[in-house]
Design a protein around this motif. Structure first.
Motif, PDB file in Angstrom:
ATOM      1  N   SER A 128       4.789   5.177  -7.270  1.00  0.00           N
ATOM      2  CA  SER A 128       3.466   4.819  -6.763  1.00  0.00           C
ATOM      3  C   SER A 128       2.420   5.103  -7.829  1.00  0.00           C
ATOM      4  N   ARG A 129       1.313   4.377  -7.721  1.00  0.00           N
ATOM      5  CA  ARG A 129       0.182   4.612  -8.613  1.00  0.00           C
ATOM      6  C   ARG A 129      -1.012   3.839  -8.075  1.00  0.00           C
ATOM      7  N   GLY A 130      -2.179   4.415  -8.217  1.00  0.00           N
ATOM      8  CA  GLY A 130      -3.403   3.717  -7.846  1.00  0.00           C
ATOM      9  C   GLY A 130      -3.451   3.231  -6.418  1.00  0.00           C
ATOM     10  N   GLY A 131      -2.811   3.957  -5.509  1.00  0.00           N
ATOM     11  CA  GLY A 131      -2.885   3.587  -4.098  1.00  0.00           C
ATOM     12  C   GLY A 131      -1.897   2.524  -3.665  1.00  0.00           C
ATOM     13  N   ILE A 132      -1.024   2.060  -4.563  1.00  0.00           N
ATOM     14  CA  ILE A 132       0.000   1.096  -4.178  1.00  0.00           C
ATOM     15  C   ILE A 132       1.374   1.658  -4.548  1.00  0.00           C
ATOM     16  N   GLY A 133       2.386   1.153  -3.880  1.00  0.00           N
ATOM     17  CA  GLY A 133       3.741   1.623  -4.117  1.00  0.00           C
ATOM     18  C   GLY A 133       4.666   0.474  -4.453  1.00  0.00           C
ATOM     19  N   ARG A 134       5.710   0.803  -5.199  1.00  0.00           N
ATOM     20  CA  ARG A 134       6.782  -0.149  -5.481  1.00  0.00           C
ATOM     21  C   ARG A 134       7.993   0.319  -4.683  1.00  0.00           C
ATOM     22  N   TYR A 135       8.497  -0.571  -3.824  1.00  0.00           N
ATOM     23  CA  TYR A 135       9.511  -0.197  -2.847  1.00  0.00           C
ATOM     24  C   TYR A 135      10.815  -0.950  -3.084  1.00  0.00           C
ATOM     25  N   ARG A 136      11.920  -0.254  -2.850  1.00  0.00           N
ATOM     26  CA  ARG A 136      13.236  -0.876  -2.837  1.00  0.00           C
ATOM     27  C   ARG A 136      13.627  -1.112  -1.381  1.00  0.00           C
ATOM     28  N   LEU A 137      14.022  -2.346  -1.078  1.00  0.00           N
ATOM     29  CA  LEU A 137      14.367  -2.718   0.291  1.00  0.00           C
ATOM     30  C   LEU A 137      15.822  -3.166   0.315  1.00  0.00           C
ATOM     31  N   LEU A 138      16.592  -2.550   1.200  1.00  0.00           N
ATOM     32  CA  LEU A 138      18.020  -2.844   1.303  1.00  0.00           C
ATOM     33  C   LEU A 138      18.320  -3.328   2.720  1.00  0.00           C
ATOM     34  N   PRO A 139      18.233  -4.635   2.960  1.00  0.00           N
ATOM     35  CA  PRO A 139      18.469  -5.151   4.311  1.00  0.00           C
ATOM     36  C   PRO A 139      19.956  -5.225   4.636  1.00  0.00           C
ATOM     37  N   ARG A 140      20.296  -4.786   5.819  1.00  0.00           N
ATOM     38  CA  ARG A 140      21.677  -4.920   6.284  1.00  0.00           C
ATOM     39  C   ARG A 140      21.844  -6.205   7.084  1.00  0.00           C
ATOM     40  N   THR A 141      20.757  -6.706   7.637  1.00  0.00           N
ATOM     41  CA  THR A 141      20.758  -7.955   8.392  1.00  0.00           C
ATOM     42  C   THR A 141      19.790  -8.925   7.725  1.00  0.00           C
ATOM     43  N   ARG A 179       0.831  -1.199   0.000  1.00  0.00           N
ATOM     44  CA  ARG A 179       0.000   0.000   0.000  1.00  0.00           C
ATOM     45  C   ARG A 179       0.867   1.250   0.000  1.00  0.00           C
ATOM     46  N   PHE A 180       0.408   2.285  -0.689  1.00  0.00           N
ATOM     47  CA  PHE A 180       1.112   3.570  -0.696  1.00  0.00           C
ATOM     48  C   PHE A 180       0.492   4.485   0.343  1.00  0.00           C
ATOM     49  N   PRO A 233      12.873   8.161   1.833  1.00  0.00           N
ATOM     50  CA  PRO A 233      13.423   6.914   2.393  1.00  0.00           C
ATOM     51  C   PRO A 233      13.660   7.015   3.891  1.00  0.00           C
ATOM     52  N   ARG A 234      13.767   5.852   4.516  1.00  0.00           N
ATOM     53  CA  ARG A 234      14.086   5.770   5.932  1.00  0.00           C
ATOM     54  C   ARG A 234      14.751   4.435   6.211  1.00  0.00           C
ATOM     55  N   THR A 271      16.779  -2.360   7.999  1.00  0.00           N
ATOM     56  CA  THR A 271      16.370  -2.304   6.601  1.00  0.00           C
ATOM     57  C   THR A 271      16.230  -0.860   6.155  1.00  0.00           C
ATOM     58  N   ARG A 272      16.825  -0.530   5.036  1.00  0.00           N
ATOM     59  CA  ARG A 272      16.579   0.769   4.404  1.00  0.00           C
ATOM     60  C   ARG A 272      15.436   0.575   3.418  1.00  0.00           C
ATOM     61  N   ILE A 273      14.461   1.491   3.471  1.00  0.00           N
ATOM     62  CA  ILE A 273      13.260   1.389   2.643  1.00  0.00           C
ATOM     63  C   ILE A 273      13.140   2.643   1.788  1.00  0.00           C
ATOM     64  N   GLU A 274      13.017   2.453   0.487  1.00  0.00           N
ATOM     65  CA  GLU A 274      12.891   3.557  -0.464  1.00  0.00           C
ATOM     66  C   GLU A 274      11.662   3.343  -1.331  1.00  0.00           C
ATOM     67  N   LEU A 275      10.977   4.403  -1.658  1.00  0.00           N
ATOM     68  CA  LEU A 275       9.848   4.339  -2.592  1.00  0.00           C
ATOM     69  C   LEU A 275      10.378   4.570  -4.005  1.00  0.00           C
TER      70      LEU A 275
END
Length: 299
Positions: free
Chosen positions: A218-231, A176-177, A184-185, A211-215
């Motif tokens: 987004s479109r139509g109420g949903i998002g595509r996210y990039r996830l960069l886990p350190r652990t 969901r967006f 990012p965070r 985890t670093r999370i980046e958007l």
């Protein structure tokens, strides 16, 4: 632990049993029949066919005496499984590494009711690579890049690469967006799995997951996210996105646990191991492998 004196057969390692110290069984066969009463007939046939061996490779006979704390090896009959109707795609193969693009719903390695229908067993069998071993793992419901070692001599180098977090991993997720969620965070929390629970939870305490999370878009109420886990804690990405109020689409664990029929492939978890990158420990050269798959909810 002693090395198995039996080879891999049909992609599966033999089962290793350590005979307990508090037993009063006169023979090894008596112990096996007591432990696996439903397999009594098959166990007798395996013993007669010399398919049950001691740690030194000597066949176990009906008269072999029970010796506590020794090892026995045998081939257990795998469960009957329905084929997972998706193929494992090969991304790269050399004398040390096999890198594949794993589909959703296929286990990485044998576990529970998913034994022959696992990437490891399929690839060992189909490619005639009995020494194939995973350098890391992906959840059964997660698709994407999965790395195996081909030769025993290469196994430790690449497994330590992942264990020591010297691999840059990138995942992609559809969820969901939330326009009010600042990205990012980087999310840091302590994730544990309570005994008897299928799900992991975040609890107070020193963080053990990051985890670093980046958007991406987004479109139509949903998002595509990039996830960069350190652990690499169990369910880490799923737990972190759920904790932000944007659970991954198709997740039947978070926020609510619900059952899915074993043959229901209609709603895969929208989580993809997009790529891995590292400095090769044997050559010193940079290497990167990327998935060719696309998450269906977005496409």
């Amino acid at each position: 632990m002693p090395a198995a004196p039996l080879p891999v057969r049909d992609g599966l390692n033999p089962t290793r049993l350590r005979l307990p110290g508090d037993g009063a069984w006169p023979t090894v066969l008596d112990y096996l029949l007591a432990r696996f009463p439903d397999d009594a007939a098959r166990l007798r046939k395996k013993v007669d066919a010399a398919e049950v061996v001691a740690g030194d490779g000597a066949p176990v006979t009906p008269e072999t005496p029970y010796r506590a704390h020794t090892f026995v090896f045998l081939y257990r009959d795998p469960p009957v499984e329905s084929p997972v109707p998706f193929e494992v795609e090969i991304l790269h193969r050399d004398e040390d590494l096999l890198v594949v693009d794993k589909p959703h719903f296929l286990a990485s390695t044998p576990r529970g009711r998913h034994v022959t229908e696992s990437a490891l067993v399929r690839l060992r069998r189909d490619l005639d690579l009995p020494d194939l071993t995973p350098a890391h793992r992906l959840d059964r419901v997660t698709a994407g890049v999965l790395v195996f070692t081909v030769r025993p001599s290469a196994r430790r180098d690449y497994q330590e690469l992942f264990a020591q977090r010297r691999v840059a991993k990138e995942y992609e997720a559809i969820a969901r967006f939330d326009p009010d969620l600042a990205l990012p965070r980087t999310v840091r929390s302590r994730i544990v799995k309570p005994d008897g629970d299928l799900r992991c939870v975040e609890v107070p305490g020193d963080p053990n997951a990051e985890t670093r999370i980046e958007l991406i878009e987004s479109r139509g109420g949903i998002g595509r996210y990039r996830l960069l886990p350190r652990t690499g804690k169990m369910h880490q990405l799923r737990v972190h996105l759920n904790g932000l109020g944007i659970p991954i689409i198709g997740d039947n664990f978070y926020p609510t646990l619900y059952d899915i029929a074993p043959d229901d492939y209609s709603n895969p978890l929208q989580l993809l191991a997009r790529s891995v990158a590292f400095t090769d420990p044997r050559t010193g050269l940079p290497r990167e492998f990327a998935s060719r798959r696309r998450l269906t909810t977005w496409t």
